[in-house]
Design a protein around this motif. Structure first.
Motif, short mmCIF file in Angstrom:
data_model
loop_
_atom_site.label_atom_id
_atom_site.label_comp_id
_atom_site.label_asym_id
_atom_site.label_seq_id
_atom_site.Cartn_x
_atom_site.Cartn_y
_atom_site.Cartn_z
N THR A 116 7.35 17.88 -9.22
CA THR A 116 7.33 18.76 -10.39
C THR A 116 8.25 18.23 -11.49
N LEU A 117 9.44 17.78 -11.11
CA LEU A 117 10.40 17.25 -12.09
C LEU A 117 9.87 15.98 -12.75
N ARG A 118 9.27 15.10 -11.95
CA ARG A 118 8.74 13.86 -12.53
C ARG A 118 7.61 14.16 -13.52
N SER A 119 6.79 15.16 -13.20
CA SER A 119 5.69 15.50 -14.11
C SER A 119 6.21 16.05 -15.43
N LYS A 120 7.42 16.63 -15.42
CA LYS A 120 7.99 17.21 -16.63
C LYS A 120 8.73 16.19 -17.48
N TYR A 121 9.39 15.23 -16.85
CA TYR A 121 10.33 14.38 -17.58
C TYR A 121 9.89 12.92 -17.73
N ILE A 122 8.98 12.44 -16.88
CA ILE A 122 8.56 11.05 -16.98
C ILE A 122 7.20 10.99 -17.65
N PRO A 123 7.09 10.29 -18.78
CA PRO A 123 5.80 10.22 -19.51
C PRO A 123 4.68 9.70 -18.62
N GLU A 124 3.50 10.24 -18.84
CA GLU A 124 2.34 9.89 -18.03
C GLU A 124 2.04 8.40 -18.04
N SER A 125 2.23 7.75 -19.20
CA SER A 125 1.85 6.34 -19.35
C SER A 125 2.71 5.40 -18.53
N ILE A 126 3.91 5.83 -18.12
CA ILE A 126 4.81 4.93 -17.37
C ILE A 126 5.22 5.52 -16.02
N ARG A 127 4.65 6.67 -15.64
CA ARG A 127 5.13 7.37 -14.44
C ARG A 127 5.04 6.49 -13.19
N ALA A 128 3.86 5.92 -12.93
CA ALA A 128 3.67 5.12 -11.72
C ALA A 128 4.61 3.91 -11.70
N THR A 129 4.77 3.27 -12.87
CA THR A 129 5.64 2.09 -12.95
C THR A 129 7.09 2.46 -12.68
N VAL A 130 7.55 3.56 -13.27
CA VAL A 130 8.93 4.00 -13.06
C VAL A 130 9.18 4.33 -11.59
N MET A 131 8.23 5.04 -10.98
CA MET A 131 8.39 5.40 -9.57
C MET A 131 8.50 4.16 -8.69
N ASN A 132 7.70 3.14 -8.98
CA ASN A 132 7.75 1.92 -8.17
C ASN A 132 9.00 1.10 -8.46
N ALA A 143 0.82 -1.21 0.00
CA ALA A 143 0.00 0.00 0.00
C ALA A 143 0.85 1.26 0.00
N THR A 144 1.98 1.21 0.71
CA THR A 144 2.87 2.38 0.75
C THR A 144 3.44 2.68 -0.64
N SER A 145 3.79 1.63 -1.38
CA SER A 145 4.28 1.84 -2.75
C SER A 145 3.21 2.49 -3.61
N LEU A 146 1.96 2.07 -3.43
CA LEU A 146 0.85 2.69 -4.17
C LEU A 146 0.67 4.14 -3.75
N LEU A 147 0.79 4.39 -2.44
CA LEU A 147 0.60 5.74 -1.91
C LEU A 147 1.55 6.73 -2.56
N PHE A 148 2.81 6.33 -2.74
CA PHE A 148 3.82 7.25 -3.24
C PHE A 148 3.97 7.23 -4.77
N SER A 149 3.03 6.61 -5.45
CA SER A 149 3.10 6.61 -6.92
C SER A 149 1.75 6.84 -7.58
N SER A 161 0.53 10.17 -9.88
CA SER A 161 0.29 9.92 -11.30
C SER A 161 -1.13 10.29 -11.69
N TRP A 162 -2.10 9.96 -10.82
CA TRP A 162 -3.48 10.30 -11.12
C TRP A 162 -3.67 11.81 -11.17
N MET A 163 -3.08 12.51 -10.20
CA MET A 163 -3.25 13.96 -10.14
C MET A 163 -2.68 14.64 -11.39
N VAL A 164 -1.49 14.22 -11.81
CA VAL A 164 -0.87 14.82 -13.00
C VAL A 164 -1.70 14.52 -14.24
#
Length: 324
Positions: free
Chosen positions: A253-269, A34-40, A44-47
């Protein structure tokens, strides 16, 4: 996924009422997922929702600032509330209150939030493969991932180490410290840090600010290595918490600029894997390493993150332009 977070963390809270080691272990496993989901997931949903509604990209920094500020505020209130209910109804009662809040959050998400399926045409394996390839091929993504892993590994190690470090200070041996009050001051500093970010981001690019955050955080962790005075160490801890308050909106802010939306959550995890390995490795060797040695190691981690980020600037044309 947000609803799944609520379910998993809710189940983790409920396991605390059962006095069985195996059940409690399962609860910690659920809590870790759950913590991994919390921080990703939520970031990702908000962005994604921000972009789908056509809001200006510049407003993301403000949203991350408000999120970090309110997190600190809620943490203070939650700590005081948990202390009160624990004194009235026992140590398990805060977990039951948490369960009720998680149920309420899941209901709100179900009713109020739009679903974001990401790239529904891609399988889980395909998304994972794309995320790994993007991380390897894009210097900006891998540098942000390394910063996430090393900074947050240092931060979580700090969470475990600040209490024994203060207790073992030469001038506080045998003194009963007000840990609840100290934690509250840490959360106030997080709020201050997020407010500082909100002021600085108007004139300072996050690509530059993140470098100062890493540098000064490393210096903060050198203080317990060179000094044994509780007041000096406590001040360094307060300053580190201010930097944490700056870090979260800056990194978001940096992740929203440089990590594509389609893979953001996966990359963060993906980058939470080395993060957790570093923390677990450190804690498994905690009896072999002095408190000072642990903080020195965390300082080295942050210097490595800064050095790699500086190196990645030379590899990424976009980062070169933004760091000038």
């Amino acid at each position: 996924m947000g609803i799944l977070f609520g379910i998993l963390y809710g189940l983790s809270c409920l396991t605390k009422v059962i006095n069985d080691f195996n059940i409690l272990l399962i609860g910690r496993l659920l809590g870790g997922i759950a913590t991994s989901l919390l921080f990703s997931v939520f970031e990702s949903w908000m962005v994604a929702e921000h972009n789908s509604r056509g809001f200006k990209e510049e407003l993301l920094s403000s949203t991350f600032y408000k999120s970090s500020f309110l997190n600190g505020l809620v943490a203070i209130g939650s700590g005081l509330f948990a202390s009160e209910v624990a004194s009235r109804w026992g140590y398990v009662s805060p977990f039951l209150w948490s369960f009720s809040l998680l149920v309420a959050c899941s209901i709100i998400i179900t009713i109020q939030w739009n679903e974001n399926y990401g790239d529904s045409s891609s399988s889980l394996l395909s998304t994972l493969k794309t995320s790994i390839q993007s991380s390897i091929n894009d210097p900006a993504i891998i540098s942000l991932g390394i910063i996430q892993s090393l900074f947050e590994a240092s931060m979580y190690t700090f969470v475990f180490m600040w209490t024994p470090t203060l207790l073992e200070s030469s001038d506080l041996i045998g003194v009963q410290l007000p840990f609840g009050l100290i934690f509250a001051t840490f959360m106030v500093c997080v709020m201050i840090g997020s407010s500082i970010f909100n002021l600085l981001q108007k004139n300072l690019k996050p690509e530059i600010l993140i470098q100062y955050i890493l540098l000064f955080s490393s210096i903060c962790f050198l203080i317990p290595y060179f000094f044994n005075n509780s007041f000096i160490i406590y001040l360094s801890f307060l300053f580190f918490e201010i930097l944490c308050g700056c870090y979260f909106p800056c990194a978001g802010t940096l992740r929203s600029k440089y990590i594509p939306e389609s893979i953001r959550a996966t990359v963060m995890n993906l980058f939470r894997v080395p993060l957790n390995l570093l923390v677990v490795t450190m804690l498994m060797n905690i009896e072999r390493i002095s408190n000072q040695g642990i903080f020195f190691t965390c300082s080295i981690w942050l210097i490595v993150a800064l050095a790699y980020y500086k190196f990645s600037i030379s590899k990424s044309k976009e980062l070169i332009k933004l760091n000038k």
